[in-house]
Structures are given as C-alpha cells and as structure tokens.
Design a protein around this motif. Structure first.
Motif, PDB file in Angstrom:
ATOM      1  N   SER A  65      34.429  26.836  34.091  1.00 25.72           N
ATOM      2  CA  SER A  65      34.992  27.560  35.232  1.00 25.72           C
ATOM      3  C   SER A  65      36.484  27.275  35.288  1.00 25.72           C
ATOM      4  O   SER A  65      36.942  26.201  34.887  1.00 25.72           O
ATOM      5  N   LEU A  66      37.225  28.263  35.755  1.00 27.79           N
ATOM      6  CA  LEU A  66      38.668  28.131  35.848  1.00 27.79           C
ATOM      7  C   LEU A  66      39.064  27.363  37.101  1.00 27.79           C
ATOM      8  O   LEU A  66      38.479  27.552  38.171  1.00 27.79           O
ATOM      9  N   THR A  67      40.059  26.511  36.975  1.00 28.82           N
ATOM     10  CA  THR A  67      40.674  25.910  38.157  1.00 28.82           C
ATOM     11  C   THR A  67      41.553  26.979  38.813  1.00 28.82           C
ATOM     12  O   THR A  67      41.837  28.017  38.207  1.00 28.82           O
ATOM     13  N   PRO A  68      42.006  26.775  40.066  1.00 33.00           N
ATOM     14  CA  PRO A  68      42.922  27.758  40.673  1.00 33.00           C
ATOM     15  C   PRO A  68      44.164  28.006  39.819  1.00 33.00           C
ATOM     16  O   PRO A  68      44.602  29.150  39.667  1.00 33.00           O
ATOM     17  N   GLU A  69      44.713  26.934  39.225  1.00 30.73           N
ATOM     18  CA  GLU A  69      45.876  27.101  38.353  1.00 30.73           C
ATOM     19  C   GLU A  69      45.481  27.857  37.080  1.00 30.73           C
ATOM     20  O   GLU A  69      46.233  28.691  36.572  1.00 30.73           O
ATOM     21  N   GLY A  70      44.276  27.571  36.591  1.00 34.58           N
ATOM     22  CA  GLY A  70      43.782  28.254  35.412  1.00 34.58           C
ATOM     23  C   GLY A  70      43.581  29.741  35.636  1.00 34.58           C
ATOM     24  O   GLY A  70      43.814  30.550  34.742  1.00 34.58           O
ATOM     25  N   GLN A  71      43.128  30.115  36.848  1.00 37.21           N
ATOM     26  CA  GLN A  71      42.917  31.528  37.175  1.00 37.21           C
ATOM     27  C   GLN A  71      44.243  32.288  37.125  1.00 37.21           C
ATOM     28  O   GLN A  71      44.324  33.377  36.551  1.00 37.21           O
ATOM     29  N   LEU A  72      45.281  31.717  37.734  1.00 41.19           N
ATOM     30  CA  LEU A  72      46.593  32.362  37.719  1.00 41.19           C
ATOM     31  C   LEU A  72      47.143  32.447  36.294  1.00 41.19           C
ATOM     32  O   LEU A  72      47.688  33.479  35.885  1.00 41.19           O
ATOM     33  N   TYR A  73      46.987  31.370  35.547  1.00 43.71           N
ATOM     34  CA  TYR A  73      47.507  31.347  34.177  1.00 43.71           C
ATOM     35  C   TYR A  73      46.757  32.342  33.290  1.00 43.71           C
ATOM     36  O   TYR A  73      47.347  33.018  32.450  1.00 43.71           O
ATOM     37  N   PHE A  74      45.443  32.454  33.510  1.00 43.95           N
ATOM     38  CA  PHE A  74      44.631  33.380  32.713  1.00 43.95           C
ATOM     39  C   PHE A  74      45.084  34.826  32.912  1.00 43.95           C
ATOM     40  O   PHE A  74      45.182  35.582  31.949  1.00 43.95           O
ATOM     41  N   GLN A  76      48.014  35.949  33.673  1.00 41.58           N
ATOM     42  CA  GLN A  76      49.277  36.161  32.973  1.00 41.58           C
ATOM     43  C   GLN A  76      49.062  36.198  31.457  1.00 41.58           C
ATOM     44  O   GLN A  76      49.623  37.046  30.761  1.00 41.58           O
ATOM     45  N   CYS A  77      48.236  35.280  30.959  1.00 41.80           N
ATOM     46  CA  CYS A  77      47.962  35.247  29.518  1.00 41.80           C
ATOM     47  C   CYS A  77      47.264  36.525  29.062  1.00 41.80           C
ATOM     48  O   CYS A  77      47.558  37.056  27.981  1.00 41.80           O
ATOM     49  N   LEU A  78      46.330  37.014  29.884  1.00 41.04           N
ATOM     50  CA  LEU A  78      45.597  38.230  29.536  1.00 41.04           C
ATOM     51  C   LEU A  78      46.553  39.408  29.373  1.00 41.04           C
ATOM     52  O   LEU A  78      46.444  40.195  28.427  1.00 41.04           O
ATOM     53  N   GLN A  79      47.521  39.512  30.288  1.00 40.01           N
ATOM     54  CA  GLN A  79      48.499  40.602  30.205  1.00 40.01           C
ATOM     55  C   GLN A  79      49.370  40.452  28.965  1.00 40.01           C
ATOM     56  O   GLN A  79      49.669  41.440  28.279  1.00 40.01           O
ATOM     57  N   ILE A  80      49.775  39.216  28.656  1.00 34.00           N
ATOM     58  CA  ILE A  80      50.612  38.977  27.485  1.00 34.00           C
ATOM     59  C   ILE A  80      49.865  39.329  26.202  1.00 34.00           C
ATOM     60  O   ILE A  80      50.396  39.991  25.307  1.00 34.00           O
ATOM     61  N   VAL A 143      45.297  40.657  42.685  1.00 33.44           N
ATOM     62  CA  VAL A 143      45.894  39.689  41.769  1.00 33.44           C
ATOM     63  C   VAL A 143      45.133  38.371  41.802  1.00 33.44           C
ATOM     64  O   VAL A 143      44.746  37.832  40.756  1.00 33.44           O
ATOM     65  N   ALA A 144      44.899  37.838  42.997  1.00 37.59           N
ATOM     66  CA  ALA A 144      44.250  36.530  43.126  1.00 37.59           C
ATOM     67  C   ALA A 144      42.813  36.556  42.607  1.00 37.59           C
ATOM     68  O   ALA A 144      42.326  35.564  42.057  1.00 37.59           O
ATOM     69  N   GLU A 145      42.129  37.687  42.759  1.00 41.69           N
ATOM     70  CA  GLU A 145      40.724  37.774  42.356  1.00 41.69           C
ATOM     71  C   GLU A 145      40.523  38.436  41.002  1.00 41.69           C
ATOM     72  O   GLU A 145      39.405  38.613  40.544  1.00 41.69           O
ATOM     73  N   GLY A 146      41.622  38.792  40.359  1.00 40.48           N
ATOM     74  CA  GLY A 146      41.532  39.284  39.002  1.00 40.48           C
ATOM     75  C   GLY A 146      41.011  40.693  38.832  1.00 40.48           C
ATOM     76  O   GLY A 146      40.451  41.031  37.777  1.00 40.48           O
ATOM     77  N   PHE A 147      41.193  41.545  39.845  1.00 43.16           N
ATOM     78  CA  PHE A 147      40.762  42.934  39.718  1.00 43.16           C
ATOM     79  C   PHE A 147      41.831  43.751  38.994  1.00 43.16           C
ATOM     80  O   PHE A 147      43.029  43.572  39.215  1.00 43.16           O
ATOM     81  N   ASP A 148      41.363  44.663  38.137  1.00 36.31           N
ATOM     82  CA  ASP A 148      42.287  45.580  37.475  1.00 36.31           C
ATOM     83  C   ASP A 148      42.629  46.758  38.375  1.00 36.31           C
ATOM     84  O   ASP A 148      43.776  47.207  38.407  1.00 36.31           O
ATOM     85  N   ILE A 149      41.635  47.256  39.100  1.00 38.07           N
ATOM     86  CA  ILE A 149      41.797  48.438  39.944  1.00 38.07           C
ATOM     87  C   ILE A 149      40.935  48.288  41.190  1.00 38.07           C
ATOM     88  O   ILE A 149      39.818  47.770  41.126  1.00 38.07           O
TER      89      ILE A 149
END
Length: 304
Positions: A65-74, A76-80, A143-149
């Motif tokens: 499971s992702l930590t809160p910091e991991g969720q934000l980093y993921f 950004q990494c996904l977009q990159i 953004v916080a919950e990782g939705f695309d649309i």
C-alpha cells in the motif's frame, strides 16, 4: 530568491519500476511483466526511497500500500512515465494506442442511465484500457484520490484549477407521486412548499433553499423544511414514488416516470432549473492517450 536545481543523473532511476509495481500490485507480478527478478525490483524501490528520503510503500507479506507521500509521488511519476512513452511513440512515428488503467468518478444515476452504454462501446474500441469506475454521488478530489476524470452535474460549476468541458445540458423538475398529492394536496405556487414534506439532495451547498423563476422572469427562493435529506438521487426517486414527499430532480435521472403518470410535475408554468454535466480532469498538458480518447469518445456519443 530563485531556486536553481542541481543536475542529478539518477533523477529518473526507479520511477518506471515504481509505477509498474503499483500498477501490478505485487513484486512477483511486476517481475513477470518486466523480466526482472523480485530481488532486483526490491533493490530498485529501496534505492528510490533512499534517494527521495521518504517511505513510499507500506509492505506486508500479503499486500503493498502507498504511504500518503507515496500516493503523491506515484501520481507525478505516472504522468512522467506516460509522457515519456508518448514522446517515444512520436519519435518512432507511431500513434500511441490508449492503454492502462483509467480511473473515473461518476454520479450513480448518471452513470447507469448515460455512461453505461457509452462505456461498454468505449471498451470495445479500446480493449487495452482497464476501467476503474466509482459510482458515487460524492464530490471526489481528483488529484488526491488519483482520478483521471470526474463527471459532475451541477447548476453552476465551482471555480478551480481543474479543466472542465460541458458535455450535456438538462433541466430539473419538481415532482411528486399521485398518492402524495391525493393525501396532502397539490401546491399551486412554490411558496406552498413550506407546508409540505420535501425530499432534498444533501450533496449541494444549500439543500433546503429551492430557487424558482416564474414565466415573467421573477426569481424567488423558498426555504423548505426537508422531511428527508439524502445524498442519493436514486433514494430520492424511490421515496418520491413511495409517496413520502416532493423532490426536485434532474430529468436525466428519470426513466419515464412522468410520462407514465407515476410522478406528477409541479409548477409547469415556472422556468425549469438548468443543470449542466461536465467532464472534469486535472490538466490539458501532457494528457495521456487513454484520457484524451475517453473524453473524445464521450463527447462524440453522449446526447441530450
């Protein structure tokens, strides 16, 4: 004081492996998909966490499971990673095929009545896109919950940094069942609602304030005393059909109940409240092919 980033040749090391690990959900599945060993992947993740200086993952013997910091980093990494894939496809002279997980939020009734047939057709055309659909009437944080649309229906869309595109317009009707009206009488003007049982939708800012505009363009606001307050439009319709009160409902949530005589529209000479449906997404820049294809597909196929 301006910030001048220092050159770091290892800046992108581990990002692609990290994204693959989260998408597959385990070290074993990621190893199978990438052709690397689980020990290699584990080492890459450990090096990545050491370099960024925070824990990105919570690991147990059964799941990740992702930590809160991991969720934000993921995010950004996904977009990159997706941007890099698009750049590579462009250099190779290829049109990138939509692929990967597409996470969508949509109100329940709107999803069942409008999105379901469109989504089925979309998945036929783009079989490599995996859909994660949350049907829920709550307002999600994209953004916080990782939705695309997100698909949102509203009388007025709030200002934000998100990008929005109107895809449909509808109207809201004030309705009641014949049984309710036979028992409690039919209100003749909106102000009569203060003496009636009403069913209100709690996911709007002021659910007890109902605005009306008569045929002459004169506006008025009626403060109703909601007998029932719910965050589900499906429940509103069910309770209204059961004769438990008067409600106001976007017409796209109805399925012929007015035409069938199961519900009666009130105040027909008054202007109907206008409701607009939007696609909302974080950014136009570096938009992935899966997001762009979905937006284009919905715009092309949805209708009033």
């Amino acid at each position: 004081m301006s910030f001048t980033p220092t050159f770091n040749s290892n800046l992108f090391d581990g990002m692609a492996i990290f994204v693959e690990l989260i998408n597959h959900g385990s070290f074993t599945k990621t190893a199978e998909a990438s052709g690397h060993s689980t020990s290699y992947i584990s080492k890459e993740i450990n090096n990545l966490e050491a370099r960024v200086g925070v824990r990105l993952l919570n690991r147990t013997t059964r799941k990740l499971s992702l930590t809160p910091e991991g969720q934000l980093y993921f995010q950004q990494c996904l977009q990159i990673v997706e941007t890099a894939q698009q750049a590579q496809a462009t250099l190779l002279g290829q049109q990138q095929e939509p692929i990967g997980k597409l996470k969508i939020s949509c109100p329940v009734s709107l999803g069942l009545s409008k999105l379901q047939p469109i989504l089925a057709d979309y998945m036929t055309v783009y079989p490599k896109v995996k859909i994660e659909l949350e049907l829920n009437d709550r307002k999600v944080d994209l953004v916080a919950e990782g939705f695309d649309i997100a698909i949102r229906a509203t009388q007025k869309l709030e200002d934000s940094s998100l990008i929005s595109r109107c895809i449909m317009r509808s109207e809201a009707a004030v309705i009641a069942s014949p049984d309710y009206l036979a028992k409690y009488g039919t209100p003749q003007i909106p102000e009569d609602l203060v003496a009636h049982k009403t069913i209100s939708y709690s996911n709007i800012k002021q659910p007890n304030l109902w605005e009306f505009e008569n045929a002459d363009g004169k506006s008025s606001i009626v403060k109703v005393d909601s007998h029932i307050l719910t965050n589900s439009s499906e429940m509103e319709i069910a309770l209204c059909l059961a004769g438990k009160g008067i409600t106001r409902m976007p017409c796209f949530n109805l399925h012929g109940e007015i035409e069938q005589g199961r519900l009666i529209e009130l105040f027909p000479t008054y202007q109907k409240q206008q409701i607009e449906v939007y696609l909302v997404y974080p950014s136009r820049r570096n938009m992935s092919s899966k997001v762009r294809s979905f937006i284009d597909f919905v715009v092309e196929h949805i209708s009033d």
